[in-house]
Design a protein around this motif. Structure first.
Motif, mmCIF file in Angstrom:
data_model
loop_
_atom_site.group_PDB
_atom_site.id
_atom_site.type_symbol
_atom_site.label_atom_id
_atom_site.label_comp_id
_atom_site.label_asym_id
_atom_site.label_seq_id
_atom_site.Cartn_x
_atom_site.Cartn_y
_atom_site.Cartn_z
ATOM 1 N N LEU A 207 -4.870 -5.674 -25.119
ATOM 2 C CA LEU A 207 -4.057 -6.153 -24.008
ATOM 3 C C LEU A 207 -2.752 -5.379 -23.912
ATOM 4 N N LYS A 208 -2.139 -5.136 -25.066
ATOM 5 C CA LYS A 208 -0.939 -4.325 -25.187
ATOM 6 C C LYS A 208 -1.164 -3.350 -26.335
ATOM 7 N N LYS A 209 -0.232 -2.435 -26.503
ATOM 8 C CA LYS A 209 -0.342 -1.505 -27.617
ATOM 9 C C LYS A 209 -0.379 -2.231 -28.943
ATOM 10 N N THR A 229 -22.701 -17.931 -46.142
ATOM 11 C CA THR A 229 -21.892 -18.437 -45.037
ATOM 12 C C THR A 229 -22.034 -17.490 -43.855
ATOM 13 N N LEU A 230 -21.975 -18.051 -42.657
ATOM 14 C CA LEU A 230 -22.006 -17.274 -41.424
ATOM 15 C C LEU A 230 -21.120 -17.986 -40.416
ATOM 16 N N PHE A 231 -20.132 -17.297 -39.906
ATOM 17 C CA PHE A 231 -19.292 -17.909 -38.885
ATOM 18 C C PHE A 231 -18.741 -16.847 -37.940
ATOM 19 N N MET A 232 -18.511 -17.277 -36.693
ATOM 20 C CA MET A 232 -17.907 -16.446 -35.662
ATOM 21 C C MET A 232 -16.628 -17.125 -35.200
ATOM 22 N N ASN A 233 -15.589 -16.342 -34.994
ATOM 23 C CA ASN A 233 -14.358 -16.924 -34.468
ATOM 24 C C ASN A 233 -13.691 -15.972 -33.491
ATOM 25 N N TYR A 234 -12.764 -16.532 -32.735
ATOM 26 C CA TYR A 234 -12.027 -15.801 -31.719
ATOM 27 C C TYR A 234 -10.539 -15.959 -31.999
ATOM 28 N N GLY A 235 -9.776 -14.924 -31.674
ATOM 29 C CA GLY A 235 -8.353 -15.029 -31.930
ATOM 30 C C GLY A 235 -7.584 -13.836 -31.420
ATOM 31 N N LEU A 236 -6.431 -13.589 -32.041
ATOM 32 C CA LEU A 236 -5.519 -12.523 -31.651
ATOM 33 C C LEU A 236 -5.233 -11.612 -32.834
ATOM 34 N N THR A 237 -5.010 -10.345 -32.541
ATOM 35 C CA THR A 237 -4.623 -9.367 -33.544
ATOM 36 C C THR A 237 -3.307 -8.715 -33.126
ATOM 37 N N PHE A 238 -2.343 -8.748 -34.042
ATOM 38 C CA PHE A 238 -1.059 -8.103 -33.834
ATOM 39 C C PHE A 238 -0.972 -6.915 -34.793
ATOM 40 N N GLU A 239 -0.583 -5.741 -34.274
ATOM 41 C CA GLU A 239 -0.494 -4.576 -35.151
ATOM 42 C C GLU A 239 0.670 -3.687 -34.739
ATOM 43 N N GLN A 240 1.132 -2.900 -35.704
ATOM 44 C CA GLN A 240 2.282 -2.029 -35.473
ATOM 45 C C GLN A 240 2.185 -0.808 -36.365
ATOM 46 N N TYR A 241 2.440 0.360 -35.786
ATOM 47 C CA TYR A 241 2.584 1.600 -36.544
ATOM 48 C C TYR A 241 4.067 1.914 -36.683
ATOM 49 N N PHE A 242 4.453 2.424 -37.849
ATOM 50 C CA PHE A 242 5.848 2.814 -38.015
ATOM 51 C C PHE A 242 5.977 3.818 -39.146
#
Length: 242
Positions: A207-209, A229-242
């Protein structure tokens, strides 16, 4: 204690398998997601958090990953699973080939692992090695010491040597869609019926960088305890290069 471990390692799981320019030395990544199901007969939920840190300088790369999965069904805990791994890669060999080393810790309510420690060494080869298309296979030997529950009160404390085979891939489509996967098969060298399967596949839409929508599929099997175990989930990922 587990929360404290997770917070510390949350500062390390944000760096993962990625490419760098000369000016980029660090990558940090935090992923959170889960699922919730509530009906008249009961409720269930699952939370999945992950943190990673990666740094690379010249021919050495260091990666740290930590995850914590917690779930309940009808107010009874079904998952309280923590894993933390530290590995390094040494790129002073042939083109597309490198050596790796690994150290890791796990405990898992769902797989009946009280604690498991692994350390090992091996080699890896990148079949495809481009910025947006990567396919990597690796193999090596790891030493494991484990404390398992075969039954609710029957403990199984043992050590073994394992062959560890890994398939990893990373594909990026138009800088928007990302597909990542890491899949392990770890066979004991002393018993054919003692093996571990670990598989994580993740689909991300940028969605964004620094922000992506993610969906992940996780499968784990520990044949010694007859648990998977087996599971699926949905969510958000936040990442940053520096």
């Amino acid at each position: 204690m587990r929360l404290y471990l997770f917070i510390i390692c949350i500062c390390s799981y944000l760096m993962c398998f990625s490419q760098y320019s000369d000016s980029i030395q660090y990558h940090i990544k935090y992923t959170t997601g889960g699922s919730l199901n509530r009906t008249k007969d009961g409720d269930a939920y699952l939370l999945n958090n992950g943190l990673g840190f990666n740094t690379r300088k010249k021919s050495v790369e260091l990666n740290s990953t930590t995850s914590w999965i917690y779930g309940q069904q009808n107010k009874v805990a079904t998952n309280n699973d923590v894993s933390s791994y530290l590995d390094f890669n040494l790129y002073k060999t042939f083109p597309h080939f490198y050596y790796w080393g690994l150290a890791g810790y796990e405990n898992s309510l769902s797989l009946k692992i009280n604690k498991r420690l692994q350390v090992g060494l091996g080699g890896a080869y990148s079949v495809l090695d481009k910025p947006n298309t990567q396919l990597n296979v690796s193999n090596g030997i790891i030493y494991e010491t484990s404390d398992l529950y075969l039954e609710d009160t029957l403990r199984d404390v043992y050590q073994t040597m394992r062959n560890s085979f890994r398939l990893r891939y990373h594909f990026v489509i138009k800088d928007i869609i990302t597909l990542d996967g890491t899949h392990f098969l770890q066979n004991s060298l002393s018993s054919g019926s003692d093996y571990i399967i670990k598989s994580v596949s993740t689909l991300g839409i940028r969605l964004k960088k620094w922000l992506s929508l993610t969906s992940s599929l996780n499968f784990n099997k520990l044949n010694r305890t007859k648990r998977e175990t087996l599971f699926m989930n949905y969510g958000l990922t936040f990442e940053q290069y520096f």
